[in-house]
Design an enzyme around this catalytic site. Structure first.
Site, PDB file in Angstrom:
ATOM      1  N   SER A  26       3.140  -2.170  10.453  1.00  0.00           N
ATOM      2  CA  SER A  26       4.590  -2.210  10.687  1.00  0.00           C
ATOM      3  C   SER A  26       5.226  -3.547  10.321  1.00  0.00           C
ATOM      4  O   SER A  26       6.128  -4.029  11.020  1.00  0.00           O
ATOM      5  CB  SER A  26       4.909  -1.831  12.143  1.00  0.00           C
ATOM      6  OG  SER A  26       4.490  -0.508  12.396  1.00  0.00           O
ATOM      7  N   LYS A  33       0.170   4.241  -0.455  1.00  0.00           N
ATOM      8  CA  LYS A  33      -0.485   5.468   0.040  1.00  0.00           C
ATOM      9  C   LYS A  33      -0.203   6.627  -0.941  1.00  0.00           C
ATOM     10  O   LYS A  33      -0.084   6.371  -2.135  1.00  0.00           O
ATOM     11  CB  LYS A  33      -0.034   5.785   1.469  1.00  0.00           C
ATOM     12  CG  LYS A  33      -0.100   4.560   2.371  1.00  0.00           C
ATOM     13  CD  LYS A  33       0.050   4.880   3.809  1.00  0.00           C
ATOM     14  CE  LYS A  33       0.098   3.591   4.617  1.00  0.00           C
ATOM     15  NZ  LYS A  33       0.016   3.777   6.039  1.00  0.00           N
ATOM     16  N   HIS A  57      -9.525   1.300   4.719  1.00  0.00           N
ATOM     17  CA  HIS A  57      -8.256   1.509   5.417  1.00  0.00           C
ATOM     18  C   HIS A  57      -8.482   2.506   6.562  1.00  0.00           C
ATOM     19  O   HIS A  57      -9.265   3.435   6.436  1.00  0.00           O
ATOM     20  CB  HIS A  57      -7.208   2.036   4.435  1.00  0.00           C
ATOM     21  CG  HIS A  57      -5.837   2.049   5.022  1.00  0.00           C
ATOM     22  ND1 HIS A  57      -5.407   3.035   5.873  1.00  0.00           N
ATOM     23  CD2 HIS A  57      -4.806   1.175   4.907  1.00  0.00           C
ATOM     24  CE1 HIS A  57      -4.162   2.768   6.257  1.00  0.00           C
ATOM     25  NE2 HIS A  57      -3.779   1.646   5.678  1.00  0.00           N
ATOM     26  N   GLU A 115      -5.815  -4.776  10.531  1.00  0.00           N
ATOM     27  CA  GLU A 115      -4.772  -3.780  10.729  1.00  0.00           C
ATOM     28  C   GLU A 115      -5.045  -3.013  12.020  1.00  0.00           C
ATOM     29  O   GLU A 115      -5.796  -2.024  12.006  1.00  0.00           O
ATOM     30  CB  GLU A 115      -4.753  -2.796   9.559  1.00  0.00           C
ATOM     31  CG  GLU A 115      -4.450  -3.422   8.221  1.00  0.00           C
ATOM     32  CD  GLU A 115      -3.812  -2.409   7.297  1.00  0.00           C
ATOM     33  OE1 GLU A 115      -2.663  -2.653   6.903  1.00  0.00           O
ATOM     34  OE2 GLU A 115      -4.427  -1.385   6.997  1.00  0.00           O
ATOM     35  N   GLU A 148      -6.851   4.928   7.580  1.00  0.00           N
ATOM     36  CA  GLU A 148      -6.639   6.346   7.243  1.00  0.00           C
ATOM     37  C   GLU A 148      -7.873   6.924   6.558  1.00  0.00           C
ATOM     38  O   GLU A 148      -8.224   8.081   6.744  1.00  0.00           O
ATOM     39  CB  GLU A 148      -5.384   6.494   6.369  1.00  0.00           C
ATOM     40  CG  GLU A 148      -4.117   6.309   7.194  1.00  0.00           C
ATOM     41  CD  GLU A 148      -2.931   5.757   6.449  1.00  0.00           C
ATOM     42  OE1 GLU A 148      -2.918   5.773   5.206  1.00  0.00           O
ATOM     43  OE2 GLU A 148      -1.993   5.283   7.126  1.00  0.00           O
ATOM     44  N   GLY A 158       2.169   2.312  10.767  1.00  0.00           N
ATOM     45  CA  GLY A 158       3.128   3.402  10.626  1.00  0.00           C
ATOM     46  C   GLY A 158       3.823   3.783  11.923  1.00  0.00           C
ATOM     47  O   GLY A 158       4.488   4.810  12.003  1.00  0.00           O
ATOM     48  N   ASN A 188       0.873  -1.172   0.000  1.00  0.00           N
ATOM     49  CA  ASN A 188       0.000   0.000   0.000  1.00  0.00           C
ATOM     50  C   ASN A 188       0.908   1.220   0.000  1.00  0.00           C
ATOM     51  O   ASN A 188       1.447   1.600   1.043  1.00  0.00           O
ATOM     52  CB  ASN A 188      -0.895  -0.019   1.254  1.00  0.00           C
ATOM     53  CG  ASN A 188      -1.712   1.264   1.377  1.00  0.00           C
ATOM     54  OD1 ASN A 188      -1.825   2.027   0.425  1.00  0.00           O
ATOM     55  ND2 ASN A 188      -2.262   1.496   2.558  1.00  0.00           N
ATOM     56  N   GLY A 232       4.715   1.410   4.964  1.00  0.00           N
ATOM     57  CA  GLY A 232       6.052   2.007   4.894  1.00  0.00           C
ATOM     58  C   GLY A 232       7.116   1.135   4.239  1.00  0.00           C
ATOM     59  O   GLY A 232       7.860   1.604   3.371  1.00  0.00           O
TER      60      GLY A 232
HETATM   61  C1  PEP Z   1      -0.938   0.281   6.073  1.00  0.00           C
HETATM   62  O1  PEP Z   1      -1.075   1.488   5.996  1.00  0.00           O
HETATM   63  O2  PEP Z   1      -1.755  -0.468   5.518  1.00  0.00           O
HETATM   64  C2  PEP Z   1       0.175  -0.223   6.843  1.00  0.00           C
HETATM   65  C3  PEP Z   1       0.136  -1.464   7.246  1.00  0.00           C
HETATM   66  O3  PEP Z   1       1.208   0.632   7.082  1.00  0.00           O
HETATM   67  P1  PEP Z   1       2.633   0.291   7.767  1.00  0.00           P
HETATM   68  O4  PEP Z   1       3.118  -0.980   7.158  1.00  0.00           O
HETATM   69  O5  PEP Z   1       3.501   1.465   7.439  1.00  0.00           O
HETATM   70  O6  PEP Z   1       2.380   0.154   9.232  1.00  0.00           O
END
Ligand code: PEP
Length: 236
Positions: free
Chosen positions: A199, A11, A91, A160, A93, A166, A9, A221
């Site tokens: 993460s 973003k 998601h 998630e 966000e 993040g 992803n 990320g």
């Molecule tokens: C995400 O935004 O779907 C995500 C899992 O981000 P990160 O891996 O950065 O925690």
């Protein structure tokens, strides 16, 4: 046996040029045993589909739930289905910043399915909800409402935990597996793949994906750097 899948992803990151460079790099790798998908910004989808090897999938990060019309700035399923096998919906966000609730997520998942795009439906609790012992309740409500009248065998789920996104603080494999097993019981499907997101890095990917009900990862990320993303795919 559910085949693992690792989904990037990106973003709001990567220009079209950068997306193409990433595709050219990942195209060189032959040895993945998992499915791989890159969920890119809308403007990169067409070019990414042209350049990316056909072994890999392209996905979008969002979609609007109407077919067409006066919805300035929105993107429909019809517009992306030529390029996309997947679309991320719900998601955290989008839920937090853009105030999308379970009803909106449900409509987005349905329009995606109608057009032959597999929705990756994200759910997960906030830190406050976890600390007040509400994780199961939140997950149950999100499943009930965002998957209303949806054939769960046709979607991918992503757990998630918001506190892990993040932040560099991933759920432990045991913490994640506990919720994945709960999700599997609630959806009642052995076929549906349930991804963990939050993460994920090359170093923790193996431990997470060895769990019985963790069928892959949704990676934010660490998916921006081709080497670390490949490291995760190799550990899946
Ligand atoms: C995400 O935004 O779907 C995500 C899992 O981000 P990160 O891996 O950065 O925690």
């Amino acid at each position: 046996m559910r085949k693992k899948i690792v989904v990037a992803n990106w973003k709001m990151n990567k220009t079209v040029h950068e997306a193409v460079s990433f595709a050219n790099e990942i195209n060189k790798y032959q040895d993945f045993r998992c499915d791989v998908a890159l969920c890119a910004p809308f403007v990169a989808l067409s070019e990414l589909r042209n350049v990316l090897d056909k072994r890999f999938h392209v996905g979008a990060q969002n979609i609007y739930f109407e077919e067409a019309g006066a919805y300035t700035g929105e993107i429909s399923a019809t517009m992306i289905k030529k390029f996309c096998r997947f679309v991320i919906v719900g998601h955290s966000e989008r839920r937090q910043i853009f105030k999308e609730d379970d009803q909106v997520v449900n409509k987005k998942a349905k329009i995606a399915l109608k057009h032959g795009i597999t929705p990756i439906v994200c759910i997960g609790e906030t830190l406050q909800e976890r600390e007040s012992g509400k994780t199961s309740e939140v997950v149950q409500r999100q499943i009930l409402e965002s998957l209303k009248d949806i054939d769960v065998t046709q979607i991918i789920m992503a757990y998630e935990p918001v506190w892990a996104i993040g932040t560099g603080r991933n759920a432990t494999p045991e913490q994640a597996e506990e919720i994945h097993a709960l999700i599997r019981r609630l959806i009642g499907s052995e076929k549906t793949r349930i991804l963990y997101g939050g993460s994920v890095k090359p170093e923790n990917a193996k431990g997470l994906m060895q769990q019985k009900n963790i069928d892959g990862a949704l990676v934010g990320g660490a998916s921006l750097d081709v080497k670390s993303f490949i490291g995760i795919c190799q550990n899946a």
